[in-house]
Design a protein around this motif. Structure first.
Motif, short mmCIF file in Angstrom:
data_model
loop_
_atom_site.label_atom_id
_atom_site.label_comp_id
_atom_site.label_asym_id
_atom_site.label_seq_id
_atom_site.Cartn_x
_atom_site.Cartn_y
_atom_site.Cartn_z
N MET A 76 0.85 -1.20 0.00
CA MET A 76 0.00 0.00 0.00
C MET A 76 0.89 1.26 0.00
O MET A 76 1.86 1.31 0.73
N SER A 77 0.52 2.19 -0.82
CA SER A 77 1.38 3.39 -0.92
C SER A 77 0.61 4.63 -0.45
O SER A 77 -0.59 4.57 -0.20
N LEU A 78 1.36 5.73 -0.40
CA LEU A 78 0.73 6.99 0.02
C LEU A 78 -0.41 7.35 -0.93
O LEU A 78 -1.42 7.90 -0.53
N GLN A 79 -0.21 6.94 -2.22
CA GLN A 79 -1.25 7.27 -3.20
C GLN A 79 -2.59 6.63 -2.78
O GLN A 79 -3.64 7.16 -3.00
N GLN A 80 -2.52 5.44 -2.20
CA GLN A 80 -3.77 4.77 -1.79
C GLN A 80 -4.33 5.38 -0.51
O GLN A 80 -5.52 5.32 -0.27
N PHE A 81 -3.46 5.94 0.30
CA PHE A 81 -3.92 6.47 1.58
C PHE A 81 -3.41 7.90 1.78
O PHE A 81 -2.72 8.18 2.74
N PRO A 82 -3.70 8.81 0.86
CA PRO A 82 -3.15 10.17 1.06
C PRO A 82 -3.82 10.84 2.27
O PRO A 82 -4.96 10.51 2.62
N ILE A 83 -3.07 11.70 2.92
CA ILE A 83 -3.70 12.51 3.96
C ILE A 83 -3.70 13.93 3.42
O ILE A 83 -2.65 14.47 3.07
N LEU A 84 -4.85 14.50 3.26
CA LEU A 84 -4.99 15.82 2.66
C LEU A 84 -5.01 16.89 3.74
O LEU A 84 -5.38 16.63 4.89
N LEU A 85 -4.57 18.07 3.36
CA LEU A 85 -4.54 19.20 4.29
C LEU A 85 -5.46 20.32 3.78
O LEU A 85 -5.24 20.87 2.70
N GLY A 86 -6.48 20.61 4.59
CA GLY A 86 -7.32 21.78 4.35
C GLY A 86 -6.81 22.90 5.24
O GLY A 86 -6.73 22.72 6.47
N VAL A 87 -6.39 24.01 4.65
CA VAL A 87 -5.88 25.12 5.47
C VAL A 87 -7.01 26.11 5.75
O VAL A 87 -7.63 26.65 4.83
N ASN A 88 -7.28 26.30 7.05
CA ASN A 88 -8.31 27.25 7.47
C ASN A 88 -7.67 28.63 7.63
O ASN A 88 -6.76 28.79 8.45
N ILE A 89 -8.12 29.61 6.86
CA ILE A 89 -7.49 30.93 6.86
C ILE A 89 -8.27 31.97 7.67
O ILE A 89 -8.02 33.18 7.55
N ASP A 90 -9.18 31.49 8.52
CA ASP A 90 -9.96 32.42 9.34
C ASP A 90 -9.10 33.50 10.01
O ASP A 90 -9.46 34.68 10.04
N HIS A 91 -7.97 33.08 10.56
CA HIS A 91 -7.26 34.01 11.46
C HIS A 91 -6.31 34.95 10.74
O HIS A 91 -5.75 35.87 11.35
N VAL A 92 -6.23 34.80 9.42
CA VAL A 92 -5.65 35.88 8.61
C VAL A 92 -6.63 37.06 8.67
O VAL A 92 -6.23 38.22 8.84
N ALA B 145 3.92 11.20 8.81
CA ALA B 145 3.18 10.40 9.80
C ALA B 145 2.33 9.35 9.12
O ALA B 145 2.22 8.20 9.56
N ARG B 146 1.71 9.73 8.00
CA ARG B 146 0.89 8.78 7.25
C ARG B 146 1.74 7.66 6.66
O ARG B 146 1.37 6.48 6.76
N MET B 147 2.88 8.01 6.08
CA MET B 147 3.78 6.99 5.50
C MET B 147 4.24 6.01 6.58
O MET B 147 4.29 4.81 6.38
N GLN B 148 4.54 6.55 7.75
CA GLN B 148 5.00 5.71 8.86
C GLN B 148 3.89 4.74 9.28
O GLN B 148 4.12 3.54 9.48
N ALA B 149 2.67 5.23 9.31
CA ALA B 149 1.54 4.38 9.70
C ALA B 149 1.32 3.28 8.67
O ALA B 149 1.03 2.12 9.02
N ILE B 150 1.47 3.64 7.38
CA ILE B 150 1.32 2.63 6.31
C ILE B 150 2.43 1.60 6.40
O ILE B 150 2.20 0.39 6.31
N ALA B 151 3.64 2.07 6.64
CA ALA B 151 4.79 1.15 6.73
C ALA B 151 4.58 0.16 7.87
O ALA B 151 4.93 -1.02 7.75
N GLU B 152 3.99 0.61 8.96
CA GLU B 152 3.78 -0.26 10.12
C GLU B 152 2.69 -1.30 9.85
O GLU B 152 2.58 -2.32 10.53
N LEU B 153 1.89 -1.04 8.82
CA LEU B 153 0.87 -2.03 8.44
C LEU B 153 1.51 -3.25 7.80
O LEU B 153 1.02 -4.37 7.93
N ASN B 154 2.59 -2.99 7.06
CA ASN B 154 3.18 -4.06 6.24
C ASN B 154 4.20 -4.91 7.01
O ASN B 154 4.71 -4.49 8.01
#
Ligand SMILES: CC(=O)[C@@H](O)[C@H](O)COP(=O)(O)O
Ligand SMILES: NCC(=O)COP(=O)(O)O
Length: 254
Positions: free
Chosen positions: A1-17, A245-254
């Motif tokens: 399983m690769s990062l492509q299968q389990f990407p972790i996406l980042l939504g940036v909240n700009i409220d405090h700008v 962190a996501r890659m590390q979690a995937i690596a620990e699966l295998n």
């Protein structure tokens, strides 16, 4: 399983700008500019919270961002006729339905979907009628997850504030396990599971390691770091942290 299968996406909240801008009632820093910089730095989406009291994001910001974003808008809003009408006009890709109390410093808890299922169901349908995907901001609670599923929502965002507030290792581990269990349960129901609130550079890795999570919405901590190192670097730092962190979690699966 690769990062492509389990990407972790980042939504940036700009409220405090916008919080910084509004502090002096001037036009800078402009959240529209901040959104463009965050996207160039790798943000997968931009989150903005148009609060009833307009304490930070203003209607002008929402309208301009609807035309300028290159990724996608996640419009956080309360379930009110006013906000549903704005969403119908702006047509964001996502709308995250959140509880709001004027007196609160920031969002204090998750949306009580179970206690107002008909109202939430109607809001989800109203958003869907113009192509906006509803996301429900809820606590890590199976009753709320079941209600979210029953409302017709496809996406939930688990409120990580309780986890972020913990001051002991035991408290962190307990709330982290609650989030893991909730993510697994919601994923099992076929929901897309996101998470956010109170995440920063020292508590986000453990959340990114929860594999069913698709996207983390992070704002205050990124904008706070941006004040010191610049927004580009702050976004890149968070993106790299989450992916490692996501890659590390995937690596620990295998
Ligand atoms: C719903 C949530 O946790 C945040 O995205 C929300 O925007 C917090 O409100 P403030 O941005 O006003 O702190
Ligand atoms: N929904 C959470 C969010 O968008 C950002 O919350 P925070 O990182 O500003 O606490």
């Amino acid at each position: 399983m690769s990062l492509q299968q389990f990407p972790i996406l980042l939504g940036v909240n700009i409220d405090h700008v916008a919080t910084l801008r509004n502090a002096r009632g001037v036009s800078y820093p402009d959240p529209v500019t901040a959104a463009a910089l965050a996207e160039q730095a790798g943000a997968d989406g931009i989150t903005i919270h148009l609060r009833e009291d307009r304490r930070h994001i203003h209607d002008r910001d929402v309208e301009l961002l609807a035309h300028t974003l290159q990724t996608r808008m996640n419009l956080e809003m309360a379930i009110t006729d006013e906000m549903l009408a704005i969403a119908a006009k702006v047509k964001p890709a996502y709308s995250c339905l959140v509880p709001e109390k004027r007196a609160e410093l920031t969002t204090e808890g998750g949306l009580d979907v179970a206690g107002q299922l008909a109202r939430v169901t109607d809001a989800v349908a109203s958003l869907a009628s113009h192509g906006t995907i509803a996301s429900l901001f809820i606590d890590a609670d199976k009753k709320q997850i079941d209600a979210a599923k029953a409302s017709g929502a496809q996406v939930i965002e688990l409120h990580t504030g309780h986890y972020a507030e913990q001051t002991t290792e035991a408290g962190q581990q307990q709330t982290l396990q609650q989030l893991r269990d909730a993510a697994d349960y919601a994923h099992g129901l076929g929901l897309q599971v996101n998470a956010g609130h109170g995440l920063h550079y020292h508590n986000s890795a453990a959340i990114a390691a929860i594999l069913p999570l698709v996207e983390l919405n992070i704002g205050h901590a990124i904008i706070a770091r941006a004040v010191l190192v610049g927004l580009d670097q702050a976004v890149r730092d968070m993106k790299q942290l989450l992916q490692q962190a996501r890659m590390q979690a995937i690596a620990e699966l295998n």
